[in-house]
Design a protein around this motif. Structure first.
Motif, PDB file in Angstrom:
ATOM      1  N   VAL A  98       0.844  -1.205   0.000  1.00 32.76           N
ATOM      2  CA  VAL A  98       0.000   0.000   0.000  1.00 32.76           C
ATOM      3  C   VAL A  98       0.878   1.254   0.000  1.00 32.76           C
ATOM      4  O   VAL A  98       0.748   2.113  -0.881  1.00 32.76           O
ATOM      5  N   LEU A 121      -3.614  -2.605  -2.532  1.00 35.17           N
ATOM      6  CA  LEU A 121      -4.589  -3.054  -1.537  1.00 35.17           C
ATOM      7  C   LEU A 121      -4.960  -4.528  -1.692  1.00 35.17           C
ATOM      8  O   LEU A 121      -5.393  -5.163  -0.729  1.00 35.17           O
ATOM      9  N   VAL A 171      -3.613  -6.975   0.801  1.00 36.28           N
ATOM     10  CA  VAL A 171      -4.193  -6.762   2.130  1.00 36.28           C
ATOM     11  C   VAL A 171      -5.575  -7.420   2.190  1.00 36.28           C
ATOM     12  O   VAL A 171      -5.919  -8.095   3.168  1.00 36.28           O
TER      13      VAL A 171
END
Lengths: 350, 277
Positions: free
Chosen positions: A69, A83, A86
């Motif tokens: 990120v 992202l 994640v």
């Protein structure tokens, strides 16, 4: 009471097996096969432990915040691509989390078990145990776990990836985590207990880690679950506790307002178990689904551990009586008591 | 040519990571990588990230170069002017670079395990190390896991295998680019263990302030009139004990224990007072 019908004994056996597997698991599954099991297991065990069988989910979260990120923002590349890892980590975490919900804390987590073990040692040494922390202290401690999650797991690694903070903060939480020291010491590796003089950042982090570990050990001898109360995994679990299949359910009775034994039994001092009049799922943010409140509830089916809609363990007056006696017997034997009985003259004893 | 390669093998300098390799962790490492004063940075297994890696390869004209992916599929590579590019495979985990040079009566092999990032391969590096990649192999046993790497003063084991079988009683030489040499003989299981030399001439505080050095583990074996020589190369890092202190760590943990004990004692004392009141 038959120990095999005692929920706490069953839980302890599960904890011992989980501890052995998670801390020494590579002995079973093979040194490098271990990392295939998961990199997002929702239990606090550690990649720093060379014998472990899984990784704590907080490790990929920190690294992805920094290297994916943070770096995708600072490099001007697609944030979505940053992202995505994640989200993937969160997805794998949730897949496992749905199965046992916060019961991972109370039944699986090696650091949670270690703290319970310290409590047992403290009690057997004859150190006076603190039944409950004062409500004021509990209230002040509760937000700390969210700060740990927000600042150490997400913000500092992100700032590091963006270039605003030192690279030494990529694993900011791991750097102070007592589980890193505990699990490595448990496999005979002393390399994680150190004072690092390389630069001021790592110096502060290493001092914090060592101090926190020592304080946790001392507090664990007399106070229930001292570190669990501020653990960022507890916060992460709390955020998603409604999606888990295991849950604590309450069917309030008129006697609930007077009794309070459930709150007294709770190792996390959740007094709301006693005071809430809510019917249904009452899995509180700090709950570890250990089931002690259900064990020490004297009224039929007022508290229940449920898996989806199926009751797994329910409060009952008969179990309560037996459990209370078993607890009394367990607490009556201490090393200090044994020693003083041994030293007192036979006539006195007579 | 043969003599030159053999000499290089013995000194462990056959393959080295090119300084042109892009830094793994942002701009901070960039000048260091260009000047060669600092390592590419990062933690174990993170160096190089998902990008292509460039290695320098000496005496590899006509050599067969194979790049093994974690799923044991292979690709043939070729070196150009002594430079070898390891392309990103999109697969996460250790890859194995195998360079085989056939001199006729002697066959030399160089193996190096490189970590590359990508999608999870779903394969354990144990499969890669177990795979028979050439006749004579020195195999890391185990290969360093995440958050670990070869470090000076650490003990690490290696297996020597000939056609997939452990080779007992074989002399093994561990040499470092700092000039250290250690010799040992494999046991019945073909295993040899070395305590890596703590031979960095100047150590600065902090792992990222110390350029990793190269180690090579070399073994040879004669079979049917043919001489097989194999070398495993890998980077190794300075011993963190130079800037990390275990006794001080214990002392700080002890201070934490005392403070924690004091807090626990005071709370109990307060509780008692409240109880008696």
């Amino acid at each position: 009471m038959n120990p095999l019908t005692n929920l706490s004994v069953i839980r302890r056996l599960v904890q011992v097996a989980a501890f052995a597997f998670l801390v020494y698991g590579s002995v079973v599954v093979g040194y490098y096969t271990a990392d295939k099991l998961s990199v997002a297991f929702p239990a606090l065990t550690c990649a720093y432990d060379m014998r472990s069988a899984d990784y704590c989910t907080l490790i990929p979260f920190q690294h992805q915040m920094a290297h994916r990120v943070g770096e995708s923002i600072s490099n001007g590349t697609s944030l979505l691509m940053g992202l995505l890892p994640v989200v993937t980590t969160l997805g794998t975490f949730l897949l496992l989390f749905v199965l046992l919900n916060k019961a991972f804390c109370g039944w699986i987590c090696p650091l949670g078990f270690f703290q319970e073990l310290l409590g047992v040692i403290g009690q057997k040494l004859g150190l006076q145990q603190r039944e409950s922390l004062a409500p004021g202290i509990v209230d002040r401690l509760r937000p700390v776990k969210w700060l740990m999650l927000g600042v150490l797991v997400f913000s500092l690694p992100l700032l590091s990836g963006l270039g605003f903070a030192s690279h030494d903060l990529v694993g900011a939480y791991c750097a102070i985590c007592p589980s890193r020291i505990m699990t490595t010491l448990a496999v005979g590796d002393t390399s994680q207990l150190y004072f690092d003089s390389a630069n001021p950042t790592v110096m502060v982090l290493s001092v914090s880690a060592d101090f926190l570990f020592g304080a946790m050990v001392a507090l664990g001898l007399t106070t229930r679950q001292p570190f669990c109360r501020i653990c960022p995994l507890l916060a992460l679990h709390a955020a998603f506790r409604k999606v888990g299949l295991a849950r604590l359910v309450k069917n309030p009775s008129p006697r609930c307002g007077k009794c309070g034994l459930c709150a007294k039994a709770c190792p996390m001092d959740i007094r709301e178990i006693h005071t809430t009049e809510k019917q249904g799922d009452i899995t509180f943010a700090d709950c570890t689904l250990c089931g002690r409140c259900v064990e020490f509830c004297p009224d039929q089916d007022v508290l229940q551990l449920k898996y989806a809609t199926f009751p797994v363990f329910s409060a009952s007056p008969r179990y309560f009586k037996q459990r209370k006696q078993a607890q009394k017997r367990w607490e009556s034997w201490t090393l200090r008591g044994w020693w003083s009985r041994r030293r007192s003259p036979a006539t006195e004893r007579a | 040519m043969k003599t030159l390669l053999a000499g290089l093998l013995a000194s462990g300098c056959c393959v080295s990571v090119a300084l042109a390799q892009p830094p793994a962790h942002g701009d901070a490492a960039a000048p260091a990588a260009e000047t060669g004063q600092k390592p590419a940075g990062g933690h174990a297994g993170h160096g190089g990230g998902r990008r292509a890696k460039m290695l320098m390869l000496a005496n590899a004209d006509g050599a067969r170069i194979t790049y093994w992916k974690p799923d044991l599929t292979r690709m043939e590579l070729s070196a150009e002017h002594g430079h070898l590019t390891l392309p990103p495979t999109g697969m996460d985990n250790y890859h194995a670079l195998v360079v085989e040079q056939d001199w006729g009566p002697e066959k030399d092999t160089l193996i190096r395990y490189e970590y590359s990032f990508g999608k999870p391969s779903g394969h354990s590096p144990a499969e890669l190390t177990a795979a028979v990649k050439t006749e004579l192999e020195v195999v890391p046993d185990p290969i360093p896991r995440e958050h670990y790497r070869y470090m000076a003063a650490d003990r690490w084991s290696f297996l020597v295998r000939y056609q997939g079988q452990p080779l007992a009683g074989t002399p093994v030489l561990l040499a470092t680019s700092q000039g250290s040499r250690l010799e040992a003989v494999t046991d019945a299981a073909g295993r040899v263990t070395f305590r890596l030399p703590d031979d960095f001439p100047e150590v600065e505080a902090g792992r990222e302030n110390n350029t990793p050095a190269e180690l090579s583990v070399t073994a040879s074996h004669r079979e049917d009139g043919l001489e097989f020589v194999t070398v495993l190369t890998a980077p190794y890092h300075a011993d963190p004990a130079h800037w990390q202190s275990f006794p001080t760590g214990v002392a700080i943990a002890g201070a934490g224990f005392l403070v924690g004990g004091l807090v626990g004692f005071r709370r109990r004392h307060d509780n008692k007072k409240r109880g008696s009141a």
